[in-house]
Every structure is written in C-alpha cells, then in structure tokens.
Design a protein around this motif. Structure first.
Motif, PDB file in Angstrom:
ATOM      1  N   ILE A  15       0.810  -1.223   0.000  1.00  0.00           N
ATOM      2  CA  ILE A  15       0.000   0.000   0.000  1.00  0.00           C
ATOM      3  C   ILE A  15       0.848   1.279   0.000  1.00  0.00           C
ATOM      4  N   PRO A  16       1.838   1.424   0.891  1.00  0.00           N
ATOM      5  CA  PRO A  16       2.616   2.667   0.873  1.00  0.00           C
ATOM      6  C   PRO A  16       3.420   2.849  -0.408  1.00  0.00           C
ATOM      7  N   TYR A  17       3.910   1.745  -1.008  1.00  0.00           N
ATOM      8  CA  TYR A  17       4.678   1.845  -2.250  1.00  0.00           C
ATOM      9  C   TYR A  17       3.795   2.418  -3.371  1.00  0.00           C
ATOM     10  N   VAL A  18       2.579   1.869  -3.498  1.00  0.00           N
ATOM     11  CA  VAL A  18       1.658   2.354  -4.527  1.00  0.00           C
ATOM     12  C   VAL A  18       1.279   3.806  -4.254  1.00  0.00           C
ATOM     13  N   GLY A  19       1.075   4.132  -2.985  1.00  0.00           N
ATOM     14  CA  GLY A  19       0.739   5.505  -2.633  1.00  0.00           C
ATOM     15  C   GLY A  19       1.833   6.482  -2.980  1.00  0.00           C
ATOM     16  N   VAL A  20       3.079   6.121  -2.712  1.00  0.00           N
ATOM     17  CA  VAL A  20       4.215   6.990  -3.031  1.00  0.00           C
ATOM     18  C   VAL A  20       4.341   7.161  -4.554  1.00  0.00           C
ATOM     19  N   ALA A  21       4.130   6.069  -5.292  1.00  0.00           N
ATOM     20  CA  ALA A  21       4.212   6.146  -6.760  1.00  0.00           C
ATOM     21  C   ALA A  21       3.152   7.097  -7.310  1.00  0.00           C
ATOM     22  N   LYS A  22       1.947   7.019  -6.764  1.00  0.00           N
ATOM     23  CA  LYS A  22       0.873   7.917  -7.183  1.00  0.00           C
ATOM     24  C   LYS A  22       1.228   9.357  -6.858  1.00  0.00           C
ATOM     25  N   LEU A  23       1.746   9.578  -5.653  1.00  0.00           N
ATOM     26  CA  LEU A  23       2.132  10.921  -5.224  1.00  0.00           C
ATOM     27  C   LEU A  23       3.241  11.482  -6.111  1.00  0.00           C
ATOM     28  N   ALA A  24       4.210  10.642  -6.439  1.00  0.00           N
ATOM     29  CA  ALA A  24       5.337  11.083  -7.268  1.00  0.00           C
ATOM     30  C   ALA A  24       4.879  11.512  -8.653  1.00  0.00           C
ATOM     31  N   HIS A  25       3.936  10.781  -9.229  1.00  0.00           N
ATOM     32  CA  HIS A  25       3.441  11.147 -10.557  1.00  0.00           C
ATOM     33  C   HIS A  25       2.598  12.410 -10.521  1.00  0.00           C
ATOM     34  N   GLY A  26       2.128  12.768  -9.327  1.00  0.00           N
ATOM     35  CA  GLY A  26       1.441  14.048  -9.197  1.00  0.00           C
ATOM     36  C   GLY A  26       2.416  15.210  -9.107  1.00  0.00           C
ATOM     37  N   PHE A  27       3.674  14.906  -8.695  1.00  0.00           N
ATOM     38  CA  PHE A  27       4.704  15.933  -8.576  1.00  0.00           C
ATOM     39  C   PHE A  27       5.405  16.206  -9.908  1.00  0.00           C
ATOM     40  N   THR A  28       5.719  15.125 -10.628  1.00  0.00           N
ATOM     41  CA  THR A  28       6.549  15.267 -11.829  1.00  0.00           C
ATOM     42  C   THR A  28       6.259  14.169 -12.842  1.00  0.00           C
ATOM     43  N   ASP A  29       6.578  14.454 -14.091  1.00  0.00           N
ATOM     44  CA  ASP A  29       6.505  13.432 -15.136  1.00  0.00           C
ATOM     45  C   ASP A  29       7.877  13.201 -15.770  1.00  0.00           C
ATOM     46  N   VAL A  30       8.925  13.706 -15.100  1.00  0.00           N
ATOM     47  CA  VAL A  30      10.299  13.523 -15.579  1.00  0.00           C
ATOM     48  C   VAL A  30      10.713  12.073 -15.313  1.00  0.00           C
ATOM     49  N   GLU A  31      10.978  11.322 -16.372  1.00  0.00           N
ATOM     50  CA  GLU A  31      11.261   9.895 -16.240  1.00  0.00           C
ATOM     51  C   GLU A  31      12.494   9.616 -15.387  1.00  0.00           C
ATOM     52  N   PHE A  32      13.533  10.434 -15.514  1.00  0.00           N
ATOM     53  CA  PHE A  32      14.757  10.209 -14.745  1.00  0.00           C
ATOM     54  C   PHE A  32      14.479  10.272 -13.246  1.00  0.00           C
ATOM     55  N   LEU A  33      13.694  11.274 -12.822  1.00  0.00           N
ATOM     56  CA  LEU A  33      13.392  11.420 -11.403  1.00  0.00           C
ATOM     57  C   LEU A  33      12.540  10.262 -10.893  1.00  0.00           C
ATOM     58  N   LEU A  34      11.564   9.855 -11.691  1.00  0.00           N
ATOM     59  CA  LEU A  34      10.700   8.748 -11.285  1.00  0.00           C
ATOM     60  C   LEU A  34      11.482   7.437 -11.215  1.00  0.00           C
ATOM     61  N   ASN A  35      12.397   7.238 -12.161  1.00  0.00           N
ATOM     62  CA  ASN A  35      13.220   6.037 -12.167  1.00  0.00           C
ATOM     63  C   ASN A  35      14.154   6.012 -10.968  1.00  0.00           C
ATOM     64  N   THR A  36      14.719   7.171 -10.649  1.00  0.00           N
ATOM     65  CA  THR A  36      15.619   7.276  -9.500  1.00  0.00           C
ATOM     66  C   THR A  36      14.877   6.983  -8.198  1.00  0.00           C
ATOM     67  N   LEU A  37      13.667   7.528  -8.091  1.00  0.00           N
ATOM     68  CA  LEU A  37      12.855   7.287  -6.900  1.00  0.00           C
ATOM     69  C   LEU A  37      12.568   5.796  -6.737  1.00  0.00           C
ATOM     70  N   ASP A  38      12.223   5.136  -7.826  1.00  0.00           N
ATOM     71  CA  ASP A  38      11.920   3.712  -7.761  1.00  0.00           C
ATOM     72  C   ASP A  38      13.152   2.907  -7.348  1.00  0.00           C
ATOM     73  N   ASP A  39      14.305   3.298  -7.852  1.00  0.00           N
ATOM     74  CA  ASP A  39      15.554   2.625  -7.469  1.00  0.00           C
ATOM     75  C   ASP A  39      15.837   2.793  -5.978  1.00  0.00           C
ATOM     76  N   MET A  40      15.587   3.987  -5.473  1.00  0.00           N
ATOM     77  CA  MET A  40      15.828   4.263  -4.052  1.00  0.00           C
ATOM     78  C   MET A  40      14.955   3.366  -3.169  1.00  0.00           C
ATOM     79  N   ILE A  41      13.701   3.179  -3.577  1.00  0.00           N
ATOM     80  CA  ILE A  41      12.778   2.376  -2.774  1.00  0.00           C
ATOM     81  C   ILE A  41      13.090   0.883  -2.902  1.00  0.00           C
ATOM     82  N   SER A  42      13.259   0.417  -4.123  1.00  0.00           N
ATOM     83  CA  SER A  42      13.492  -1.013  -4.336  1.00  0.00           C
ATOM     84  C   SER A  42      14.827  -1.467  -3.753  1.00  0.00           C
ATOM     85  N   SER A  43      15.807  -0.550  -3.692  1.00  0.00           N
ATOM     86  CA  SER A  43      17.107  -0.911  -3.118  1.00  0.00           C
ATOM     87  C   SER A  43      17.013  -1.196  -1.623  1.00  0.00           C
TER      88      SER A  43
END
Length: 382
Positions: A15-43
């Motif tokens: 639940i929190p992972y999906v929530g953060v992903a939704k929140l992030a897409h509300g902040f930005t649509d820059v693929e590099f930033l979204l990819n970096t965020l996902d790497d930070m969480i999955s790591s």
C-alpha cells in the motif's frame, strides 16, 4: 479471498509503495526522477507486494520506515515539501490501527423534540457543519444520523442518510422491500447502485471525484481526498455491481447480492433497527507507470485489499417489547396511545442495546474477526 486468523501470513499489495508512486506522478513526469525514486525504494528491499501477519496489517502495524526515511531524504525534500500522514511518522502502519476503542470525535445532534424527522440528525461534527475535502458544497455537507439511530414513522419513499467520519462524507440507503421478524414489520434499506455510479452516469457524484480527475469507473467511490491522496476506492464486497471487465482482472471474486449487499431493517413505527449488516470493500488502484520499473509490467487495475462487515441484531426482551408495540400500533384505535407510552419506555433501552451490540459485533471479513469498539461523544439540541 478467504477468512482466517490473526497470525495467518497473507500476501498484500504494498500500500505505501503504490501511494508513493501515485504521489510522485502528481509531482513530476520527468522519467529520470521517477526512475531514480523507484531505485531508491526497491534498493531497500521494497516490492510491489509484501507478506505480513494479518494482525500487523490490520492493527499492530507493519514497518513503513523505508518511506518515512525517503520523505526525509534531502534529495526528495529539495524536489518539494512532502507531508506524511501523522499516524505513520513512527515508522509503522496498520489499516485499522487506532480503530479499536478509538475516539471518533464529537457529534452535535438534533433531539427531535420539535420535529420527529430531525431525531438523531447530525448538525455538526467536531464543531464543523461540513467537510472541506470535496469539490462541491453538497458533497461536503453533513447529512443524516450517526447510523445507529433513525427517525420514527418511516415511509417507503424516505432516503435514510448516515454520516461516516472515516470517509469524510455521508452515505444513503433506499427502501427495497418489507420483511418481518416474528411478526414485527421492518423496512429494508440498502445502499443503491446510484451511490457507486461514475460521474458520467450520475452527475451528482461529480463533486466526490478528486480535483483534476474524471471518475469514470462504475461501482466505486473514490476516497483519496479524505485519505491524504492515497489511491483508494470503496465498493461493495467482491466487486458487486462493478463492471465485468474490471472484475475479470481479479481472480477469485464471486459477487452475490445475498451475501455481499448490506442492509438495514428498520421498524417503520419506531425507526429502530431489528437487524443491520453494513458491508464495504476497500480497494487500491495500481497503474502501469513505465518510468518506474516496479510498475512497468503492471496491468492497470483495481486490487481488493479487504472487505468489512459490521452487524447488529435486536434480541431478547427489547425485541419482545418492540413486537408488542408493533401489534398495538396495528390494532385498536387506542393502540396509538399505547404505542406512544411503550415507545417512551422502550426506545431508550433499545437504542442503548443497539449501541452495545454494535460495539460487540464488528467483524472483519475475509481476514479475521475483531472485537472492536468505537467511542463517540454526542450532545443534543432541540
């Protein structure tokens, strides 16, 4: 979907992972930033799903420290101020955490002294006469009672309304049929399909849709604005009344109105509930987000989290007194006066009993049974 015990280990959507992903897409649509965020969480070992004990998922809480640390990371803070829900700042999250004996706040209600139609009607909640989370005044307006007591002298044209603070809104019930309990008549009220229709089908629901979104899904009520943006929806259990195309994306669903459609059986003379079964399912939207590898192969769908049943049944001496009242009201002319006398004596006891039964009869379906109680303070006005 199944029913089990508190120590069962279940696999749930993160639940929190999906929530953060939704929140992030509300902040930005820059693929590099979204990819970096996902790497930070999955790591940190987070995945799209997680396995936890039922008790931790619901009540004791499971660890969300990864996401708390993420929100405090300088890189994330530089991108924009992030506000986390206060109840997860300790690094733990439980879906029903704090609901066992929690204080729901103050309700100011009408006594019905001047007009029985106003009996139990909520005027304000925690000092406010309306919410401030939805797009329109009508959706923010507080309507109905607290869902325990209702006005007397019902008719089949009435729409019964009840305030649900956890959803930041009022819900409603329409008459469907007349039933009997040992000769006692009751009007059965159910949540109509119109409450779960999309804004395209029912324009009255448009103001419940989040800002800048079009709610086109049939069978769901969006509750994200009430829950700090979490992509959550409520529905009838097992996607009852949901479009088949959406239901077919989830295995194991078998909607049955006899099992999954809740109801309230109210005595038309007194408004007292002889039996009530309130049922609701909580769901989370998961989207395909190509810029985040964790979600790049996901089929966009609505995932059920759990469904809850809350029930109460009138039994014992109070049921017998209500039966006497019903018989007197349908009998001699002076039955009206007998009924009034019995009502004055019986109704306070019945109302008290229903409150007690409600506190003792909560049940979390599909996962576990949980004896829970809710504290609610109220004051009455004329």
């Amino acid at each position: 979907m199944s029913k089990g015990g508190e120590n069962d280990v279940v696999t749930m959507i993160n639940i929190p992972y999906v929530g953060v992903a939704k929140l992030a897409h509300g902040f930005t649509d820059v693929e590099f930033l979204l990819n970096t965020l996902d790497d930070m969480i999955s790591s940190k070992g987070e995945k799209l799903t997680r396995r936890e004990k039922v008790r931790d998922l619901l009540f004791d809480g499971f660890s969300v420290q990864t996401f708390v640390d993420l929100a405090n990371d300088p890189l994330v803070q530089n991108a924009g101020e992030v506000h986390l829900p206060e109840k997860i700042l300790d690094g733990k999250m439980g879906i029903l955490e704090g609901k066992n004996g929690s204080d729901e706040g103050w309700m100011e209600v009408r006594s019905g002294k001047l007009d029985t139609v106003d009996f139990g009607r909520v005027v304000s909640y925690n000092g406010f006469k309306k919410f401030k989370v939805w797009k329109g005044d009508d959706c923010n307006r507080i309507k109905g009672t607290d869902g325990i007591i209702f006005q007397p002298f019902l008719n089949t044209e009435l729409r019964m309304e009840a305030l649900v603070p956890d959803l930041c809104r009022s819900i409603y019930f329409d008459y469907t049929e007349t039933v009997f309990y040992d000769g006692i008549p009751a009007y059965r009220f159910r949540q109509p399909r119109s409450m779960y229709q999309s804004q395209l089908t029912n324009p009255d629901n448009a103001c419940f849709c989040p800002v800048n979104e079009t709610c086109s899904l049939e069978g769901f009520i969006p509750v994200a604005p009430c829950l700090e943006g979490a992509p959550l929806f409520i529905s009838q259990p097992h996607f009852l009344f949901v479009d088949k195309e959406i239901r077919d994306l989830v295995e194991g669903l078998n909607p049955d109105p006899e099992i999954h459609w809740g109801y309230m059986d109210l005595n038309p003379t007194t408004g007292v509930a002889l039996e009530a079964k309130h049922r609701v399912q909580f769901n989370m939207e998961v989207r395909n987000w190509p810029a985040m590898p964790t979600f790049s192969n996901v089929t966009t769908c609505i995932i059920p989290i759990m469904w809850v049943e809350e029930g109460a049944t009138l039994v014992g001496p109070n049921k017998m007194l209500l039966k006497l009242l019903a018989l007197s009201m349908s009998g001699w002319v002076f039955g009206q006066w007998v009924g009034l006398f019995l009502g004055i004596i019986v109704l306070p006891g019945i109302a008290f009993l229903i409150v007690i039964m409600r506190k003792k009869a909560n049940e979390v379906k599909l996962i576990m049974k949980s004896p829970s109680s809710t504290k609610r303070e109220a004051k009455t006005i004329g």
